[in-house]
Design an enzyme around this catalytic site. Structure first.
Site, PDB file in Angstrom:
ATOM      1  N   GLY A 115       5.329  -1.410  -9.905  1.00  0.00           N
ATOM      2  CA  GLY A 115       5.666  -0.011 -10.188  1.00  0.00           C
ATOM      3  C   GLY A 115       6.842   0.083  -9.070  1.00  0.00           C
ATOM      4  O   GLY A 115       7.311  -0.766  -8.426  1.00  0.00           O
ATOM      5  N   ASN A 116       6.943   1.569  -8.750  1.00  0.00           N
ATOM      6  CA  ASN A 116       8.362   1.823  -7.854  1.00  0.00           C
ATOM      7  C   ASN A 116       7.600   3.113  -7.382  1.00  0.00           C
ATOM      8  O   ASN A 116       6.951   3.769  -7.674  1.00  0.00           O
ATOM      9  CB  ASN A 116       9.642   1.618  -8.369  1.00  0.00           C
ATOM     10  CG  ASN A 116       9.935   2.725  -9.485  1.00  0.00           C
ATOM     11  OD1 ASN A 116       9.866   3.889  -9.166  1.00  0.00           O
ATOM     12  ND2 ASN A 116      10.287   2.068 -10.785  1.00  0.00           N
ATOM     13  N   HIS A 117       8.805   3.663  -6.308  1.00  0.00           N
ATOM     14  CA  HIS A 117       8.430   4.793  -5.482  1.00  0.00           C
ATOM     15  C   HIS A 117       8.859   6.100  -5.965  1.00  0.00           C
ATOM     16  O   HIS A 117       8.760   7.027  -5.202  1.00  0.00           O
ATOM     17  CB  HIS A 117       8.546   4.551  -4.136  1.00  0.00           C
ATOM     18  CG  HIS A 117       7.795   3.626  -3.302  1.00  0.00           C
ATOM     19  ND1 HIS A 117       6.572   3.830  -3.056  1.00  0.00           N
ATOM     20  CD2 HIS A 117       8.170   2.433  -2.407  1.00  0.00           C
ATOM     21  CE1 HIS A 117       5.792   2.631  -2.373  1.00  0.00           C
ATOM     22  NE2 HIS A 117       7.047   1.951  -2.036  1.00  0.00           N
TER      23      HIS A 117
END
Ligand code: C5P
Length: 220
Positions: A29-31
């Protein structure tokens, strides 16, 4: 009417990150917090639009019950939902931080710990906004760009390659701008390369600025 310039318009917005499953308990995933996309959805609804928000996994809740929120997890799901709603949309804004790659194979059981290293093979995800760019008819299509160098050059390149009508450049140089933050500093660039820079503002204010820029161009 003055306060509701998007009355009768349908706006579709993508927001948040995507999660790409590795196995039933893990993902890549990412932030992305989704704040910018949700702010756009709420501002567009307040300006009279009929809004569909296609949201990746976020902790946010849309404050406007009139917004149709479609929750998805992966880029593939976001791609499918975006293409489902695209034909009826007048304006599309891609604010999601879509994962560029996904694991080639998704394990059906939890991957057990074994050797000192393992290799994960990744394959490219479809570019949602670029795909919509190829299908575009009446839709005004807006993308986001987050660059760390040669910002204007890369943003213009994306605008052209993805057949966008405009692109919103996120400045990463400014403290208080970008991922997770409640403020943002953006530059709006349209396909005629008219460049409109904005100050650091709350994401709610940035959303209104972006929607006003879009509205001005649709009026002409
Ligand atoms: O190429 P890049 O990912 O930097 O472009 C960002 C823009 O493209 C954003 O509007 C983002 O929502 C969109 N995008 C997309 N699908 C992808 C990757 C990016 O819609 N797979």
């Amino acid at each position: 009417r003055a306060g509701r310039p998007f009355e009768g318009k349908r706006i579709m917005i993508t927001a948040g990150p995507t999660y790409e499953a590795i196995d039933p308990v893990r993902y890549i995933g990412n932030h992305s917090s989704g704040k910018m996309g949700y702010a756009l959805a709420e501002a567009a609804a307040a300006m009279g639009a009929e809004v569909t928000l296609i949201s990746g996994p976020t902790a946010l809740e849309c404050s406007d019950p009139e917004v149709r929120v479609i929750r998805v997890t992966s880029a593939a799901e976001m791609h499918a939902e975006a293409h489902r709603f695209f034909p009826e949309a007048d304006i599309v804004i891609g604010a999601a931080a879509v994962a560029d790659y996904r694991p080639e194979n998704q394990a059906t059981e939890k991957i057990k710990k074994s050797g000192d290293s393992i290799t994960l093979s990744l394959v490219k995800n479809p570019d949602i906004i670029a795909s919509l760019g190829k299908l575009k008819k009446q839709q005004y299509l807006v993308g986001f760009a987050l660059e760390t160098e040669k910002e204007l050059e890369y943003a213009r390149k994306k605008l052209h390659e993805k057949h966008l009508d405009a692109i919103v450049l996120n400045s990463l140089r400014d403290p208080g701008a970008g991922f997770g933050s409640s403020t943002n500093k953006v530059t709006f660039i349209d396909k005629n390369l008219e460049i409109t820079p904005f100050e650091l503002k709350t994401k709610a204010e940035v959303a209104r600025d972006i929607l006003h820029e879009i509205h001005k161009r649709l009026e002409n």
